[in-house]
Design a protein around this motif. Sequence first.
Motif, mmCIF file in Angstrom:
data_model
loop_
_atom_site.group_PDB
_atom_site.id
_atom_site.type_symbol
_atom_site.label_atom_id
_atom_site.label_comp_id
_atom_site.label_asym_id
_atom_site.label_seq_id
_atom_site.Cartn_x
_atom_site.Cartn_y
_atom_site.Cartn_z
ATOM 1 N N GLY A 136 -13.998 -12.483 41.245
ATOM 2 C CA GLY A 136 -14.724 -13.686 41.670
ATOM 3 C C GLY A 136 -13.814 -14.898 41.740
ATOM 4 N N TRP A 137 -12.921 -15.050 40.756
ATOM 5 C CA TRP A 137 -12.013 -16.189 40.757
ATOM 6 C C TRP A 137 -11.013 -16.099 41.906
ATOM 7 N N PHE A 138 -10.380 -14.921 42.069
ATOM 8 C CA PHE A 138 -9.399 -14.769 43.150
ATOM 9 C C PHE A 138 -10.070 -14.856 44.516
ATOM 10 N N ASN A 139 -11.287 -14.302 44.631
ATOM 11 C CA ASN A 139 -11.992 -14.382 45.904
ATOM 12 C C ASN A 139 -12.359 -15.825 46.223
ATOM 13 N N TRP A 140 -12.763 -16.593 45.211
ATOM 14 C CA TRP A 140 -13.041 -18.012 45.427
ATOM 15 C C TRP A 140 -11.771 -18.737 45.887
ATOM 16 N N LEU A 141 -10.656 -18.420 45.228
ATOM 17 C CA LEU A 141 -9.400 -19.078 45.582
ATOM 18 C C LEU A 141 -9.013 -18.800 47.032
ATOM 19 N N LEU A 142 -9.113 -17.542 47.447
ATOM 20 C CA LEU A 142 -8.665 -17.175 48.792
ATOM 21 C C LEU A 142 -9.655 -17.563 49.885
ATOM 22 N N THR A 143 -10.919 -17.793 49.543
ATOM 23 C CA THR A 143 -11.903 -18.163 50.558
ATOM 24 C C THR A 143 -12.235 -19.650 50.533
ATOM 25 N N SER A 144 -11.643 -20.410 49.633
ATOM 26 C CA SER A 144 -11.881 -21.856 49.576
ATOM 27 C C SER A 144 -10.985 -22.560 50.593
ATOM 28 N N LEU A 145 -11.111 -23.870 50.673
ATOM 29 C CA LEU A 145 -10.260 -24.659 51.571
ATOM 30 C C LEU A 145 -8.793 -24.494 51.186
ATOM 31 N N ILE A 146 -8.518 -24.456 49.896
ATOM 32 C CA ILE A 146 -7.138 -24.246 49.423
ATOM 33 C C ILE A 146 -6.618 -22.892 49.909
ATOM 34 N N GLY A 147 -7.450 -21.871 49.793
ATOM 35 C CA GLY A 147 -7.062 -20.539 50.253
ATOM 36 C C GLY A 147 -6.853 -20.488 51.752
ATOM 37 N N ASP A 148 -7.704 -21.209 52.498
ATOM 38 C CA ASP A 148 -7.533 -21.248 53.948
ATOM 39 C C ASP A 148 -6.206 -21.894 54.327
ATOM 40 N N THR B 246 -10.095 -4.586 38.586
ATOM 41 C CA THR B 246 -10.192 -4.803 37.141
ATOM 42 C C THR B 246 -11.575 -5.244 36.698
ATOM 43 N N SER B 247 -11.983 -6.411 37.124
ATOM 44 C CA SER B 247 -13.277 -6.917 36.659
ATOM 45 C C SER B 247 -13.908 -7.811 37.718
ATOM 46 N N GLU B 248 -15.224 -7.964 37.576
ATOM 47 C CA GLU B 248 -15.952 -8.784 38.529
ATOM 48 C C GLU B 248 -15.598 -10.266 38.382
ATOM 49 N N ALA B 249 -15.355 -10.710 37.148
ATOM 50 C CA ALA B 249 -15.006 -12.115 36.921
ATOM 51 C C ALA B 249 -13.648 -12.458 37.524
ATOM 52 N N ALA B 250 -12.658 -11.574 37.331
ATOM 53 C CA ALA B 250 -11.334 -11.817 37.893
ATOM 54 C C ALA B 250 -11.387 -11.803 39.418
ATOM 55 N N PHE C 251 6.815 -13.042 50.652
ATOM 56 C CA PHE C 251 6.776 -12.245 49.422
ATOM 57 C C PHE C 251 5.733 -12.805 48.456
ATOM 58 N N GLY C 252 5.686 -14.132 48.323
ATOM 59 C CA GLY C 252 4.686 -14.766 47.459
ATOM 60 C C GLY C 252 3.271 -14.511 47.938
ATOM 61 N N THR C 253 3.067 -14.511 49.245
ATOM 62 C CA THR C 253 1.749 -14.218 49.807
ATOM 63 C C THR C 253 1.351 -12.776 49.527
ATOM 64 N N ALA C 254 2.273 -11.872 49.688
ATOM 65 C CA ALA C 254 1.993 -10.464 49.376
ATOM 66 C C ALA C 254 1.631 -10.312 47.907
ATOM 67 N N PHE C 255 2.327 -11.034 47.033
ATOM 68 C CA PHE C 255 2.014 -10.996 45.603
ATOM 69 C C PHE C 255 0.601 -11.515 45.344
ATOM 70 N N LEU C 256 0.208 -12.584 46.026
ATOM 71 C CA LEU C 256 -1.133 -13.148 45.865
ATOM 72 C C LEU C 256 -2.201 -12.155 46.315
ATOM 73 N N ILE C 257 -1.965 -11.467 47.415
ATOM 74 C CA ILE C 257 -2.931 -10.479 47.900
ATOM 75 C C ILE C 257 -2.990 -9.274 46.967
ATOM 76 N N ILE C 258 -1.860 -8.872 46.412
ATOM 77 C CA ILE C 258 -1.855 -7.774 45.439
ATOM 78 C C ILE C 258 -2.637 -8.174 44.190
ATOM 79 N N CYS C 259 -2.481 -9.423 43.753
ATOM 80 C CA CYS C 259 -3.268 -9.908 42.609
ATOM 81 C C CYS C 259 -4.759 -9.872 42.927
ATOM 82 N N TRP C 260 -5.126 -10.216 44.165
ATOM 83 C CA TRP C 260 -6.526 -10.170 44.589
ATOM 84 C C TRP C 260 -7.057 -8.737 44.532
#
Length: 129
Positions: free
Chosen positions: A61-73, A55-59, A40-49
């Motif tokens: 960019g941040w979520f895309n960085w989070l999900l494509t970084s080592l932490i996101g992996d 919404t915006s390019e800045a938001a 459920f938490g993962t689904a929430f994270l993907i919905i936020c992405w």
Amino acid sequence: MADVNRGKRPLSPFMIGPYYRPQITSISSIMVRITGIVSFGTAFLIICWLLAAATSEAAFGWFNWLLTSLIGDVIMALATWAIWYHVLGRLRHVIWDFGYCLDLETSEKMGWGMFIGATVLALFTFVVV
């Protein structure tokens, strides 16, 4: 009628320690609940992405960085394992609902099979995807 042994018995069968020995069947059942929450938490994270992308390019960019970084992996790897484990746990309960594999030896094998199967399926998912 009053319970005269109230203070002298264990409070719960889930008290790990001198009162209860963890078993693979109970641990696997608890893990199914935990992996459901993680899914459920993962689904929430993907919905936020997705909402950030809308919404915006800045938001985004941040979520895309989070999900494509080592932490996101790492998060996605654990989430993939959790989803597979939860699927196998639900399948085990469907089998039990039909009245099959209810003996202790088979239930323990199914519990170990869930851990091993989720790991193999998660690795397979990462190799294929």
